[in-house]
Scaffold this motif. Structure first.
Motif, mmCIF file in Angstrom:
data_model
loop_
_atom_site.group_PDB
_atom_site.id
_atom_site.type_symbol
_atom_site.label_atom_id
_atom_site.label_comp_id
_atom_site.label_asym_id
_atom_site.label_seq_id
_atom_site.Cartn_x
_atom_site.Cartn_y
_atom_site.Cartn_z
ATOM 1 N N GLU A 174 0.832 -1.213 0.000
ATOM 2 C CA GLU A 174 0.000 0.000 0.000
ATOM 3 C C GLU A 174 0.857 1.250 0.000
ATOM 4 O OE1 GLU A 174 -3.597 2.132 2.583
ATOM 5 O OE2 GLU A 174 -2.589 0.334 3.353
ATOM 6 N N ASP A 175 1.852 1.298 0.876
ATOM 7 C CA ASP A 175 2.734 2.465 0.926
ATOM 8 C C ASP A 175 3.572 2.573 -0.342
ATOM 9 O OD1 ASP A 175 1.787 3.180 3.422
ATOM 10 O OD2 ASP A 175 3.421 2.192 4.521
ATOM 11 N N PHE A 176 3.938 1.434 -0.896
ATOM 12 C CA PHE A 176 4.703 1.423 -2.150
ATOM 13 C C PHE A 176 3.934 2.144 -3.252
ATOM 14 C CE2 PHE A 176 5.381 -0.397 -6.332
ATOM 15 C CZ PHE A 176 6.758 -0.415 -6.471
ATOM 16 N N TRP A 177 2.684 1.753 -3.449
ATOM 17 C CA TRP A 177 1.900 2.364 -4.524
ATOM 18 C C TRP A 177 1.633 3.837 -4.253
ATOM 19 C CZ3 TRP A 177 2.040 0.035 -8.878
ATOM 20 C CH2 TRP A 177 2.067 -1.358 -8.938
ATOM 21 N N ASN A 178 1.425 4.203 -3.003
ATOM 22 C CA ASN A 178 1.226 5.618 -2.662
ATOM 23 C C ASN A 178 2.479 6.433 -2.971
ATOM 24 O OD1 ASN A 178 -1.408 5.263 -1.756
ATOM 25 N ND2 ASN A 178 -0.800 4.951 0.379
ATOM 26 N N ASP A 179 3.648 5.880 -2.614
ATOM 27 C CA ASP A 179 4.902 6.584 -2.887
ATOM 28 C C ASP A 179 5.139 6.734 -4.377
ATOM 29 O OD1 ASP A 179 5.551 7.016 -0.266
ATOM 30 O OD2 ASP A 179 7.234 5.608 -0.195
ATOM 31 N N LEU A 180 4.904 5.670 -5.124
ATOM 32 C CA LEU A 180 5.131 5.717 -6.566
ATOM 33 C C LEU A 180 4.214 6.743 -7.230
ATOM 34 C CD1 LEU A 180 6.491 4.757 -9.119
ATOM 35 C CD2 LEU A 180 4.928 2.786 -9.161
ATOM 36 N N GLU A 181 2.960 6.742 -6.835
ATOM 37 C CA GLU A 181 2.012 7.712 -7.396
ATOM 38 C C GLU A 181 2.473 9.139 -7.114
ATOM 39 O OE1 GLU A 181 -2.764 8.906 -7.133
ATOM 40 O OE2 GLU A 181 -1.919 7.410 -5.772
ATOM 41 N N THR A 182 2.929 9.388 -5.878
ATOM 42 C CA THR A 182 3.381 10.725 -5.514
ATOM 43 C C THR A 182 4.640 11.115 -6.283
ATOM 44 O OG1 THR A 182 2.462 10.454 -3.292
ATOM 45 C CG2 THR A 182 4.066 12.224 -3.594
ATOM 46 N N SER A 183 5.580 10.178 -6.389
ATOM 47 C CA SER A 183 6.818 10.469 -7.109
ATOM 48 C C SER A 183 6.551 10.826 -8.568
ATOM 49 C CB SER A 183 7.778 9.275 -7.025
ATOM 50 O OG SER A 183 8.283 9.113 -5.721
ATOM 51 N N LEU A 184 5.690 10.073 -9.223
ATOM 52 C CA LEU A 184 5.366 10.357 -10.614
ATOM 53 C C LEU A 184 4.717 11.741 -10.754
ATOM 54 C CD1 LEU A 184 3.969 6.876 -11.699
ATOM 55 C CD2 LEU A 184 6.169 7.875 -12.346
ATOM 56 N N LYS A 185 3.868 12.072 -9.818
ATOM 57 C CA LYS A 185 3.204 13.377 -9.841
ATOM 58 C C LYS A 185 4.212 14.507 -9.641
ATOM 59 C CE LYS A 185 -0.303 16.129 -7.429
ATOM 60 N NZ LYS A 185 -1.303 16.144 -6.316
ATOM 61 N N GLU A 186 5.088 14.360 -8.629
ATOM 62 C CA GLU A 186 6.059 15.416 -8.326
ATOM 63 C C GLU A 186 7.075 15.569 -9.449
ATOM 64 O OE1 GLU A 186 6.067 17.524 -5.735
ATOM 65 O OE2 GLU A 186 4.217 16.629 -4.967
ATOM 66 N N LEU A 187 7.474 14.464 -10.054
ATOM 67 C CA LEU A 187 8.465 14.504 -11.121
ATOM 68 C C LEU A 187 7.850 14.844 -12.488
ATOM 69 C CD1 LEU A 187 10.534 11.407 -9.974
ATOM 70 C CD2 LEU A 187 11.433 13.730 -10.195
ATOM 71 N N LYS A 188 6.554 14.999 -12.526
ATOM 72 C CA LYS A 188 5.832 15.371 -13.745
ATOM 73 C C LYS A 188 6.135 14.403 -14.892
ATOM 74 C CE LYS A 188 5.682 20.314 -12.570
ATOM 75 N NZ LYS A 188 4.255 20.332 -12.235
#
Length: 338
Positions: free
Chosen positions: A82-96
């Motif tokens: 769960e935390d993995f997918w949340n982190d990945l989603e956030t990273s993709l968003k922040e890195l555009k």
């Protein structure tokens, strides 16, 4: 610019990797200016992490228009899917971006292996096209070898500098034999090595090592860009390296911060290596009232050893704190000259 093949990823990357941890300490405009300068100079591999506060956001803003011309690597310290997918989603968003070239497990307490839910999540992310390659970072040699044994990692990120010993050299060689890309962090000894030229030359001794230099000043970037790509250790650099090995040895705090937070709010990563700071860099900034207060805080250590349990290098941190505080006070009060 010279290129390096990053193991079985087959990524052909510039031999100067950009470690984006330090740019979290710079304001947005200055960070973007450094990243623009690095990109314009031909640097194409940038390593960040969800843990590095706004580092990902700064990279995203700087490279949104040139995403296809660079390689973005990030990391997650998640220990559950769960935390993995949340982190990945956030990273993709922040890195555009809609994908990462490399995604790495970030210094977690175990090595995810085939069949583990966390490893399955990483593989699923790759199958879904959200990441292109799978890596792991660690400060522990045992976990590093577990990762290589597992066969699922395409890169290994590990501390490596000219202070490294036989175990680390063997690890680099094993990565080469297995065609696993080796990414060198802490190439400047966690900030305690002063000679960037010697560090750069050392890394050039290895054709399978990609150093990621932690850069937060234009002058630092300029230094690394100024060195010849074929620079190797010569007679002028050998004495520098030997002196650093004598002064630092292997029983010193690298400032990685994984021992923190301290229950007594002691700034371990600063206090446990203050003796080295005041000898290797100008002492005056380290003798101000604020730093004195930070050092006095070490007297509140209860020797609970929670820091020792978390230290990747298994250092006796309470003892280091005592030694550094005593030395600091001796220098401050004039009993010891440096």
């Amino acid at each position: 610019m010279d290129k390096l093949r990053l193991g079985k990823t087959n990524l052909e990357v510039n031999k100067i990797g950009f470690g984006a941890l330090p740019i979290q300490r710079r304001n947005m405009d200055y960070a973007i200016a450094i990243l623009d300068a690095a990109y314009n100079a031909g640097i194409d591999f940038y390593d960040t992490a969800r843990f590095y506060t706004d580092s990902e956001e700064k990279l995203g803003r700087a490279f949104e228009g040139v995403r296809g011309e660079i390689y973005l690597a990030s990391k997650t310290a998640a220990e559950t899917p769960e935390d993995f997918w949340n982190d990945l989603e956030t990273s993709l968003k922040e890195l555009k971006t809609d994908y990462l070239d490399l995604y790495q497990h970030h210094n977690i307490s175990f090595c995810p292996k085939s069949g583990d839910d966390l490893a399955k999540a990483m593989v699923q992310a790759k199958e879904d096209g959200l990441i292109n390659h799978i890596g792991i970072t660690t400060h522990k040699i045992t976990i590093a070898h577990e990762a290589l044994d597992s066969g699922i990692y395409e890169t290994l990120q590990y501390p490596f500098s000219y202070l490294s010993g036989e175990e680390e050299l063997k690890l680099v060689q094993r990565c080469k034999e297995l065609d696993v890309g080796f990414i060198a962090m802490k190439a400047m000894g966690g900030g305690l090595l002063k000679n960037a030229k010697a560090s750069f030359a050392f890394m050039n001794e290895f054709d399978n090592v990609l150093p990621i230099w932690g850069i937060q000043h234009m002058s630092e970037l300029g230094d690394f860009l100024s060195y010849p790509y074929d620079l190797l250790i010569d007679e002028s650099l050998k004495p520098v390296i030997e002196q650093d090995k004598r002064e630092l040895g292997d029983n010193f705090c690298r400032g990685c911060g994984y021992c923190m937070p301290c229950p007594e709010e002691i700034n371990i990563s600063l206090c446990a290596r203050m003796s080295l700071w005041i000898r290797r860099f100008p002492t005056e900034p380290n003798m101000d009232e604020r730093t004195q207060q930070i050092m006095h805080k070490t007297k509140e250590c209860t020797e609970c050893y929670s820091c020792v349990d978390k230290c990747p290098y298994e250092l006796d941190i309470p003892e280091l704190l005592k030694e550094n505080y005593e030395d600091y006070m001796n220098v401050l009060e004039g009993r010891t000259k440096i």
